[in-house]
Design an enzyme around this catalytic site. Structure first.
Site, PDB file in Angstrom:
ATOM      1  N   GLY A   1       0.742  -1.118  -0.091  1.00 29.57           N
ATOM      2  CA  GLY A   1       0.036   0.060   0.108  1.00 29.57           C
ATOM      3  C   GLY A   1       0.898   1.167   0.006  1.00 29.57           C
ATOM      4  N   PHE A   2       2.221   1.206   0.455  1.00 28.89           N
ATOM      5  CA  PHE A   2       3.059   2.391   0.460  1.00 28.89           C
ATOM      6  C   PHE A   2       3.760   2.609  -0.726  1.00 28.89           C
ATOM      7  CE2 PHE A   2       2.729   1.363   5.236  1.00 28.89           C
ATOM      8  CZ  PHE A   2       1.974   2.284   5.570  1.00 28.89           C
ATOM      9  N   GLY A   3       3.745   1.557  -1.588  1.00 26.36           N
ATOM     10  CA  GLY A   3       4.471   1.653  -2.767  1.00 26.36           C
ATOM     11  C   GLY A   3       5.180   0.209  -3.110  1.00 26.36           C
TER      12      GLY A   3
ATOM     13  N   LYS B   1      12.250   1.495  -1.475  1.00 23.24           N
ATOM     14  CA  LYS B   1      10.988   1.636  -1.328  1.00 23.24           C
ATOM     15  C   LYS B   1      10.516   2.891  -2.064  1.00 23.24           C
ATOM     16  CE  LYS B   1       7.256   0.525   1.730  1.00 23.24           C
ATOM     17  NZ  LYS B   1       7.139  -0.904   1.929  1.00 23.24           N
TER      18      LYS B   1
ATOM     19  N   ASP C   1       1.156  -1.239  11.182  1.00 24.07           N
ATOM     20  CA  ASP C   1       1.008  -2.183  10.164  1.00 24.07           C
ATOM     21  C   ASP C   1       1.967  -3.534  10.222  1.00 24.07           C
ATOM     22  OD1 ASP C   1      -0.046  -3.296   7.942  1.00 24.07           O
ATOM     23  OD2 ASP C   1       0.987  -2.256   6.527  1.00 24.07           O
TER      24      ASP C   1
END
Ligand SMILES: *[C@@H]1O[C@H](CO)[C@@H](O)[C@H](O)[C@H]1NC(C)=O
Ligand SMILES: *[C@@H]1O[C@H](CO)[C@@H](O)[C@H](O)[C@H]1NC(C)=O
Ligand SMILES: *[C@@H]1O[C@H](CO)[C@@H](O)[C@H](O)[C@H]1NC(C)=O
Length: 858
Positions: free
Chosen positions: A549-551, A567, A664
């Site tokens: 979801g963050f990349g 990332k 998370d």
């Protein structure tokens, strides 16, 4: 070619002779003249002598045949000019013109050497001088004008062929040829200026000019009439600070001279068969072109100005132009300054520039310098230069003088040498993605603190004031708070009598988990986009480790061989550069052996990337949820992994000064190093994405179904206890080898329900991963299951803290409380869609189930 020219010339002379000679003597004189002419033509077709002028139609060709001189007409014009052009280039390319503003309108032009030794251009038999050289004292024999193979027309006298009383290179037209010494003679003030043509068919002196200025530190300027429109900047040792491309030099050999006599620059082409020229063209651009014989055309090699930020003074005094800035307006103020007219600024008019921020005052204790990297330093016309100072001395010099506003290193080669300091308006500063140099701006203590996450320069004396005092104060306050906190906690524990029974040993236990090496001097690297692009082979899909979801996460390899995980954050993060770098720098300070190490970051336009150490073993999920690899992890290893995760989380929650709630935590966010030690990744992502960790309620829920505590998933309430919940799930997954949200049995919706049912029936050991066989310590496993269930209790207050968990796991004799009903949030949530995007796992923050972001409508 040479032969052909000779023949042409002989014919011309023959015809001319015929017109004037006596018919009777024709034969004999013709013969003798022919002999002389052939001789002369063979030895000196590149020269004009007093006895041999150049008429319209004649052409001088340089010895190497590179250049030719003669009369020409520009395209679409019948005017005649004397000029020099490339002899071997098929397209008419004039590089120098004599009579720029006085064309001859017929073909009777004649260029000759007169008695004074000057070249003079007239119409045949007419007195009017269209153009002449203007030298004195070159009388006598042996004077000649020679076209050299560099394209330089020189006057020389007698044997002295080294010193030219006059040369066309001193009076460039619109072209700077290789070998042309461009610059200023300090003794005489003589400056060589290149000026554009008026139009493509008119070589007259146009409005654009390119020249060197020596006020302050020497710089090159492009002018429109008398207004500067582009500044190449000052010389940095490698090139002009405004021409970052100049650093790589495989084509040219550039010599810059700055001494008592002159400031000059000479370009030489390493390969003389390459034709390259720098032109100030009629549209007001400096343009370097090279001839491509295969295509038979000139190809643009470089040009300036390139973008808005190249426009001289585009953002006004004290402005900073950043073409890579996110948002729509490229102008910013230098650190410590604010727009002079906020309204104009808002309307995208930065011409008014910036002023020092209200309330700031330099020359006070605690001030220092903010470093701007990769910039073209401001106009140095008003700056002072001292080449004998080093960087440190330069900073000291600026700091001691209250009027000094900024400083930079003059010559950036090696460690840097020389010192440039500014005292007045700082004009025309811009940033580059690559190249440029560092620029240090003086700011007061308050402003300095804002940039404190950046690398700064301070004088050691003031260091204590700027950093020392606040740190000591903060340290004192923090220790007082910690003491109070621990006491209160102890008291609470006694009062509540929860019965973990370790109040007495709390302190020592906390100490044993405390990680002392909280890095103050984090070595956080700022990576260039180009470095990352190269390392990941243009983000090649084959280097992709996972997507969340963050990349996306890519594997990369730096030039030095170091492997990295990149990332690439999805662009939804609304943070600007400052917030981003702030957060990243804070997070980089979290260093613990059970956390993945952040090596640096990369920020470019909308691209934000975090660079981590690369761990070859990928995520825990790829082991525990895999039949084959699962057998690599025996119980001993699994227990060590659980304890490692506890230490990492404890550090995040308790020991680090930041108090990070992970939000998370899941199997795929626990990576294993080569020795299978667990390392938590993706911590602090909520901070990087602009979430406020201190807030108890968040509008954005970041997390993964299956690991989310009920209060967090349902109400957006989060606390350390939400992480404890996720940890509980993780423990049960590690023991059972099953995913929480993919575990279905008749009576239980998921793993928790299943474990809870078995726990109540005293059959909890049946959940143990079958790949472990019987090879496990039943007491340890039961302890972990017990702790796991405690962690997933419905009520957050019932759940232990990570400190409690750590204690329970290391003190097996402790009597643990009886767990209450675990949370069954899955019954209330429609989670059917979330686990469909199972993707390749591995790398930092790889995911088997997607991290989700939900905006709560509250
Ligand atoms: C030639 O030089 C003299 C003095 O150096 C100057 O006065 C004169 O104007 C110049 N003439 C031209 C045509 O440049
Ligand atoms: C010079 O350039 C020419 C044409 O581009 C090329 O053929 C030749 O090999 C070059 N010579 C050297 C020494 O690089
Ligand atoms: C001047 O140079 C620029 C940059 O190379 C180019 O785009 C433009 O067409 C040139 N103008 C003329 C008149 O050649």
């Amino acid at each position: 070619m040479q032969l052909l020219n000779h023949q042409n010339r002989q014919k011309t002379y023959l015809i001319r002779y015929k017109k004037t000679s006596d018919m009777y003597q024709e034969k004999s004189i013709l013969l003798s003249l022919l002999m002389i002419l052939i001789f002369r033509a063979c030895t000196s077709t590149d020269s004009i002598t007093p006895t041999r002028p150049l008429e319209d139609g004649d052409v001088l060709v340089s010895s190497g045949e590179s250049f030719a001189l003669g009369f020409f007409s520009p395209r679409n014009s019948s005017n005649r000019y004397v000029g020099i052009w490339y002899n071997k280039v098929s397209e008419q390319t004039v590089v120098w013109v004599a009579n720029r503003d006085r064309p001859i309108t017929n073909s009777t032009g004649i260029l000759s050497l007169d008695e004074s030794g000057n070249l003079v251009l007239r119409e045949s038999g007419q007195p009017f001088v269209f153009w002449s050289t203007n030298v004195t004292g070159v009388v006598g024999d042996g004077v000649s004008a020679q076209l050299l193979d560099s394209g330089n027309l020189v006057l020389s006298q007698g044997q002295n062929k080294e010193v030219y009383p006059w040369q066309s290179f001193d009076y460039p037209s619109n072209t700077i040829l290789p070998g042309l010494k461009f610059g200023i003679n300090k003794k005489t003030g003589f400056n060589r200026v290149a000026t554009s043509w008026k139009a493509s068919g008119n070589p007259g002196i146009g409005e654009y000019s390119f020249k060197m200025e020596i006020a302050g530190s020497p710089q090159m300027f492009l002018y429109k009439d008398t207004t500067p429109i582009w500044r190449a900047g000052s010389w940095t040792g490698h090139g002009w600070s405004g021409v970052p491309e100049m650093t790589q030099n495989y084509l040219f050999n550039v010599t810059y001279t700055d001494n008592n006599d002159e400031v000059s620059l000479v370009y030489l082409i390493r390969n003389s068969s390459i034709f390259s020229r720098l032109v100030v063209n009629e549209s007001g651009e400096a343009q370097r072109l090279t001839w491509h014989e295969a295509d038979r055309r000139w190809i643009g090699f470089w040009s300036a100005p390139k973008d808005l930020c190249d426009g001289y003074n585009h953002c006004g005094p004290f402005g900073l132009c950043d073409p890579y800035k996110s948002g729509t307006f490229e102008c910013d103020c230098l650190p410590g300054y604010e727009p002079r007219s906020p309204q104009d600024w808002y309307l995208r008019d930065a011409s008014g520039g910036c002023k020092r921020k209200v309330g700031t005052d330099v020359c006070k204790e605690g001030e220092g310098f903010v470093e701007l990297a990769r910039v073209k330093v401001p106009d140095t016309s008003t700056a002072r230069v001292n080449m004998s100072l080093g960087t440190e001395a330069c900073e000291g010099l600026c700091l001691r003088d209250c009027r000094c506003m900024a400083y930079a290193v003059a010559d950036i080669r090696g460690g840097g040498r020389g010192c440039v300091t500014w005292y007045r308006d700082m004009i025309d500063t811009r940033t580059y993605s690559d190249g440029g140099q560092s620029f240090f701006i003086r700011v007061d203590a308050e402003e300095l603190a804002k940039y404190s996450t950046k690398k700064q320069k301070r004088s050691p004396k003031r260091l204590f004031v700027t950093i020392g005092m606040p740190v000591i104060l903060a340290g004192f306050i923090i220790s007082v708070c910690i003491c109070c906190y621990i006491r209160k906690k102890k008291a609470n524990r006694r009062k509540r009598e929860i019965g973990f029974g370790f109040s007495g040993s709390l302190k020592s236990m906390e100490g044993s988990f405390m990680d002392k090496d909280i890095g103050e001097n984090v070595d956080l690297h700022v990576f260039d986009l180009s470095t990352i692009v190269a390392a990941t082979n243009h983000f090649s899909p084959s280097n992709k480790l996972g997507e969340g979801g963050f990349g996306s996460v890519y594997k990369g390899k730096l030039l030095n061989g170091q492997e990295i995980a990149v990332k690439r954050l999805s662009q939804s993060s609304g943070q600007g550069m400052h917030e981003f770098t702030n957060e990243v720098t804070l997070i980089a300070k979290l260093q613990h052996r059970n956390l993945v190490r952040l090596l640096g970051y990369c920020f470019h336009k909308n691209e934000k990337m975090l660079i981590y150490e690369y761990l070859p073993n990928k995520g825990l999920d790829s082991f525990i949820f895999d039949q084959e690899k699962g057998s690599l992890l025996d119980w001993k290893k699994r227990f060590l992994i659980i304890r490692g995760i506890v230490r990492g989380l404890l550090y995040l929650h308790q020991d680090s000064r930041l108090r990070i709630i992970h939000r998370d935590l899941k199997a795929s966010n626990v990576l294993l190093d080569a020795d299978l030690n667990p390392k938590i990744s993706d911590f602090g992502m909520a901070k990087i994405f602009g979430g406020d960790q201190d807030q108890a309620i968040t509008r954005r829920v970041v997390g993964t179904y299956g690991y989310m505590s009920p209060e967090y998933a349902m109400e957006g309430l989060f606390s350390v206890k939400s992480d404890v919940y996720s940890f509980g799930i993780l423990v049960l997954e590690i023991i059972s080898g099953r995913k929480n949200n993919s575990y279905y049995l008749e009576n239980s919706v998921n793993l928790i329900g299943h474990v809870w049912d078995l726990w109540k029936q005293d059959k909890a050991l049946t959940v143990v991963d079958s790949s472990l066989g019987d090879a496990y310590d039943a007491r340890e496993v039961l302890l972990c299951i017990h702790v796991g269930i405690l962690c997933v209790q419905e009520s957050a207050t019932d759940r232990p803290t990570m400190t409690d968990v750590a204690f329970m796991l290391s003190n097996r004799e402790t009597k643990l409380p009886t767990p209450n009903q675990p949370a069954y949030i899955f019954r209330q949530l429609n989670y059917g869609t979330d686990s469909t995007t199972a993707s390749a796992s591995g790398g930092v923050g790889s995911v088997y189930d997607t991290t989700i972001t939900v905006v709560h409508a509250r």
